[in-house]
Scaffold this motif. Structure first.
Motif, PDB file in Angstrom:
ATOM      1  N   MET A 160     -34.614  13.558  64.404  1.00 17.78           N
ATOM      2  CA  MET A 160     -35.766  14.315  64.867  1.00 17.78           C
ATOM      3  C   MET A 160     -36.930  14.058  63.928  1.00 17.78           C
ATOM      4  O   MET A 160     -36.746  13.971  62.713  1.00 17.78           O
ATOM      5  N   VAL A 161     -38.122  13.922  64.501  1.00 18.50           N
ATOM      6  CA  VAL A 161     -39.347  13.764  63.712  1.00 18.50           C
ATOM      7  C   VAL A 161     -40.288  14.882  64.101  1.00 18.50           C
ATOM      8  O   VAL A 161     -40.580  15.078  65.284  1.00 18.50           O
ATOM      9  N   LEU A 162     -40.740  15.641  63.096  1.00 21.43           N
ATOM     10  CA  LEU A 162     -41.704  16.721  63.301  1.00 21.43           C
ATOM     11  C   LEU A 162     -43.067  16.226  62.858  1.00 21.43           C
ATOM     12  O   LEU A 162     -43.230  15.811  61.716  1.00 21.43           O
ATOM     13  N   PHE A 163     -44.048  16.243  63.758  1.00 26.24           N
ATOM     14  CA  PHE A 163     -45.413  15.830  63.449  1.00 26.24           C
ATOM     15  C   PHE A 163     -46.254  17.081  63.236  1.00 26.24           C
ATOM     16  O   PHE A 163     -46.255  17.978  64.079  1.00 26.24           O
ATOM     17  N   THR A 164     -46.974  17.137  62.122  1.00 26.64           N
ATOM     18  CA  THR A 164     -47.825  18.292  61.844  1.00 26.64           C
ATOM     19  C   THR A 164     -49.234  18.042  62.375  1.00 26.64           C
ATOM     20  O   THR A 164     -49.600  16.922  62.705  1.00 26.64           O
ATOM     21  N   LYS A 165     -50.010  19.099  62.437  1.00 28.66           N
ATOM     22  CA  LYS A 165     -51.387  19.009  62.918  1.00 28.66           C
ATOM     23  C   LYS A 165     -52.261  18.222  61.955  1.00 28.66           C
ATOM     24  O   LYS A 165     -53.312  17.735  62.319  1.00 28.66           O
ATOM     25  N   ARG A 166     -51.854  18.083  60.707  1.00 24.26           N
ATOM     26  CA  ARG A 166     -52.630  17.354  59.705  1.00 24.26           C
ATOM     27  C   ARG A 166     -52.265  15.874  59.631  1.00 24.26           C
ATOM     28  O   ARG A 166     -52.763  15.153  58.778  1.00 24.26           O
ATOM     29  N   GLY A 167     -51.324  15.435  60.479  1.00 25.38           N
ATOM     30  CA  GLY A 167     -50.994  14.016  60.533  1.00 25.38           C
ATOM     31  C   GLY A 167     -49.742  13.620  59.770  1.00 25.38           C
ATOM     32  O   GLY A 167     -49.352  12.459  59.817  1.00 25.38           O
TER      33      GLY A 167
END
Length: 192
Positions: A160-167
């Motif tokens: 799983m890869v979690l992408f944050t709003k900051r990139g």
């Protein structure tokens, strides 16, 4: 035989090893980057000999926090487990006899021994208890932008890869319930 004498004002210090300097520098850079981007990180006090276990980054690099009403709902745990699935570990140990697969086996055993994942109704917590780097990363669902998964071994486990709003991106490897966790995280992202 000639002996060297030093004046009393000169102090001799043992030079730290290159590996210790590399890990200390990487730890400091990681903490500064995470703090600058708003990701909360708690580092254990045994951090490779540093005198300050959790140094504060300079005030100019910390984003200003907006006052938000405190959520009064209790935090409940949806899933708590170790890194690495049982199937991944069994396959890695079976293939360990081959020299080509030996590094992957060590990586799988290390994930299983030192990584702990915890998914609650408010955040994701990843705890690393490795002898080289002890730390904890916590990410609130409100900071996440996207979640992607990839099945491994015909769906026996997944990454799983979690992408944050900051990139930034955070990779979670070897999750057995990866599809359920993805649905749960997306549900929590859109309800918070």
């Amino acid at each position: 035989m000639m002996s060297l004498s030093y004046p009393s004002s000169v102090q001799l210090h043992r030079k730290p090893s290159a590996q210790a300097c590399h890990f200390r520098a990487a730890s400091v850079v990681l903490r500064a980057n995470l703090a600058r981007r708003g990701v909360r990180q708690i580092v254990a006090s045994a951090d490779l000999g540093s005198s300050d276990a959790n140094p504060q980054p300079p005030a100019s690099t910390v984003p200003e926090q907006k006052e938000v009403a405190e959520d009064t709902t209790p935090e409940t745990v949806f899933f708590e487990g170790h890194g690495g699935s049982n199937v991944e570990l069994a396959i890695s140990l079976a293939l360990a006899a081959t020299l080509i697969y030996a590094p992957l086996t060590l990586q799988s055993v290390g994930r299983r021994a030192w990584l702990k994942y915890k998914f609650t109704n408010k955040r994701v917590i990843i705890t690393n208890t490795s002898p080289l780097f002890k730390g904890e990363v916590q990410i609130k669902y409100s900071q996440l932008k996207e979640v992607r998964t990839a099945p491994r071994a015909f769906g026996a486990w997944g990454d799983m890869v979690l992408f944050t709003k900051r990139g930034e991106r955070l990779e979670l490897i070897g999750l057995e319930k990866y599809a359920e966790l993805k649905e749960y995280i997306e549900r929590c992202m859109y309800t918070l």
